[in-house]
Design an enzyme around this catalytic site. Sequence first.
Site, PDB file in Angstrom:
ATOM      1  N   SER B 109       0.810  -1.219   0.000  1.00 27.62           N
ATOM      2  CA  SER B 109       0.000   0.000   0.000  1.00 27.62           C
ATOM      3  C   SER B 109       0.840   1.264   0.000  1.00 27.62           C
ATOM      4  O   SER B 109       0.313   2.360  -0.088  1.00 27.62           O
ATOM      5  CB  SER B 109      -0.928   0.013   1.217  1.00 27.62           C
ATOM      6  OG  SER B 109      -0.160   0.137   2.396  1.00 27.62           O
ATOM      7  N   LYS B 110       2.164   1.110   0.110  1.00 24.48           N
ATOM      8  CA  LYS B 110       3.007   2.303   0.134  1.00 24.48           C
ATOM      9  C   LYS B 110       3.978   2.284  -1.041  1.00 24.48           C
ATOM     10  O   LYS B 110       5.174   2.404  -0.883  1.00 24.48           O
ATOM     11  CB  LYS B 110       3.768   2.357   1.464  1.00 24.48           C
ATOM     12  CG  LYS B 110       2.805   2.452   2.642  1.00 24.48           C
ATOM     13  CD  LYS B 110       3.501   2.436   3.974  1.00 24.48           C
ATOM     14  CE  LYS B 110       2.457   2.456   5.079  1.00 24.48           C
ATOM     15  NZ  LYS B 110       3.032   2.420   6.415  1.00 24.48           N
ATOM     16  N   ASN B 111       3.430   2.127  -2.213  1.00 22.03           N
ATOM     17  CA  ASN B 111       4.239   2.004  -3.416  1.00 22.03           C
ATOM     18  C   ASN B 111       3.786   3.068  -4.410  1.00 22.03           C
ATOM     19  O   ASN B 111       2.624   3.118  -4.792  1.00 22.03           O
ATOM     20  CB  ASN B 111       4.016   0.583  -3.966  1.00 22.03           C
ATOM     21  CG  ASN B 111       4.543   0.414  -5.357  1.00 22.03           C
ATOM     22  OD1 ASN B 111       4.200   1.142  -6.275  1.00 22.03           O
ATOM     23  ND2 ASN B 111       5.380  -0.589  -5.538  1.00 22.03           N
TER      24      ASN B 111
END
Lengths: 440, 306
Positions: B109-111
């Site tokens: 989710s942090k890409n």
Amino acid sequence: MATRDPLDFDIGVEDDEDRTPSPSSISPPSSPPSYFDRDRHVAFFEMLYNLMPYHYQSQEINRLTLAFFTISGLHLLKALDRVDKDRVVSWVLSFQAHPRSRAESKNGQFYGFHGSRTSQFPPDENGVSVHNAGHLASTYCALAILKTVGFNMLTIDKESILISMRNLQQPDGSFMPVHVGAETDLRFVYCAAAICFMLEDWSGMDREKAKDYILNCQSYDGGFGLMPGLESHGGGTYCAVASLRLMGYIEDNLLSKNATSSIINVSLLLDWCMQRQAIDGGFQGRANKSSDTCYAFWVGAVLRILGGYKFIDKIALRQFLLTCQSEYGGFSKYPRELPDLYHSYYGYTAFSLLEEPGLNPLCAELGMTDLAALDRSIVLHHCIYTCNLCFVQVSYHTVKENSTRLLCGEKSLSPQQKPWCGEKTILTTQSRQNRFDSPR
Amino acid sequence: MESSEDDGGEPLSRLAEWRDVTPLPQDDGPNPVAPIAYKEEFRETMDYFRAIYKADERSPRALRLTRRAIHLNPGNYTVWHFRRLVLEPLNSDLDEELDFIQRIANSNSKNYQLWHHRRWVVERLGTNVRAKELHLIKSILSLDAKNYHAWSHRQWVLQALGGWEDELDYCQQLLEEDIFNNSAWNQRYFVVTRSPFLGGLTAMRASEVRYTVEAILANPNNECPWRYLRGLYKDDIESLVNNHEISSVCLKPCQEFRDAVVALWTSDSLPLDPDLATAICGILEHVDSMRASYWIWRKNKLPVAA
């Protein structure tokens, strides 16, 4: 596993990210040392320089960045002798995308450096680089590596890089990292500014527009978000302040100058930065978040640039960082976890800011060794120097030496044309050094 | 149309479908720096990807290959870019693409690349997916209320597609769950200053001051509302200083004077009671000893009493 640009900060980290396994050649001591364990860090980075464990395969696209961390890290640790400089230079240069002609560098593609071989193919029979995917962050890393190993930057085809880099700048002043389309935010404004600074040529970007974008990113609380409207963040703040400094819009050591006007709200920014040091001594990236090794650099460097680093509690910070120091070498994000390349690198930069003995001095604006400060012998005779800030050439007659820095006493053009005209500015001789000195 | 089934991780060289393709190995040169010890599956997938990418084959199997490569390497912007090139001529179902992105996001989710790709898809689908997007971001934020990418995407959706009506309520809800969530405070500021439904900062100031003062009184050691309060008076410091409600809150005796100074602290050019300010700096040197040098410096910079 998240992508690792040097500027991916912590908003790119998953909690379950794989960590670098311990190298079998290094056996951990029985209890962790309470000092900066330089020898262990050198061994750790030398291992990574020679071979990255498979855990890093998901960061394949940023090979150049990984290489930058290892090489620049070893340099900070004063262990650059572990690096084969010629091999590094030829490898890095092989990533450069070349246009066939000057005209082609205006065709919309970015002729910088690829980040890896994933997208780089041998030129076709016409010598064209097919599927050119030059990337701003890779270009920044490539140039930083070349500078670190003492490569003569004047031999780089900077024209193609700079002309084509303008294609990446957006109408609002921000930068896209690749011409095929990607997110645009402060990270790439920083890369662009650092590239122009290292190539000593600002034709690659419209600084005024970039400055406007940066100012739009300052939040109500004084810090900077990565894009206008976003929450203030240590990494965004670094990109903003370092870019403004590199571009010449804020002067060095702003706080001691009693400047009554500045284009940014300095007192609010300073207060925000100061509050980022948490009760455990470490620095957090945002209010009410956990302390993390890398913000000791991102926020610490901002304070250094402003002239406010002296205000932090260095003892407390050092203590926090040592809890993140791994017994295998390197640093982790949080205390007592396994180390990774990114947090290790920024752990070293943080210790350099703390002036840890045995480390090279840091250039806060570039996030690597301060090469100019290293240079103790300066050739003064028969040289023309270019002021990096007001770009006026001054002969050595008007220059006076002050340890390793030279002060430019030259008055220059109107304020509209140059940010620091008419003021005393600092110039470096690095630009001239490379022409006359042999590579380090 | 792309199959929803993965290839099951079978080596590509063993699949009949790929028999006609010669994988293109990476040419790292004779002396690579920081080489990576790739696992076999990774190396093989990328070798096939290189072959397809170089040939510029925009086919269903190319699409499936990008999916496989993305699973192994979600940060690879070249693969995402090529996937976009393939999606268009195949006339793919972009709603399904949103589902695909969501599945990848579950573990990534942090890409950046993933979120950029999502934006690309949403741009093509338009306001129809606005509600779905805002809902999706909410569910991601429910797992991590400070996910910077999610907030960035949310601000983009609001500005590009609208949906501001319930946003202030959403901020309220998040702050009720965690009054220390700086992302929620920031979003509140974003909404208050930019929502076309609220009338702007000046119109909202009185009610926002009341809300913020309440938050401060409940947790005076929370940095967020203090900074928010200061932010409400961004271009109008004089009003901040003259607001009796705020002054009384700031001067209320409380354990943590540290944060009191944040709100009181205006630019140095405005006349402040130098004795009071000096006294506060003196207190802060002791109760906020980590920043003692800073408070001493601030004290020394105060205008001298006439």
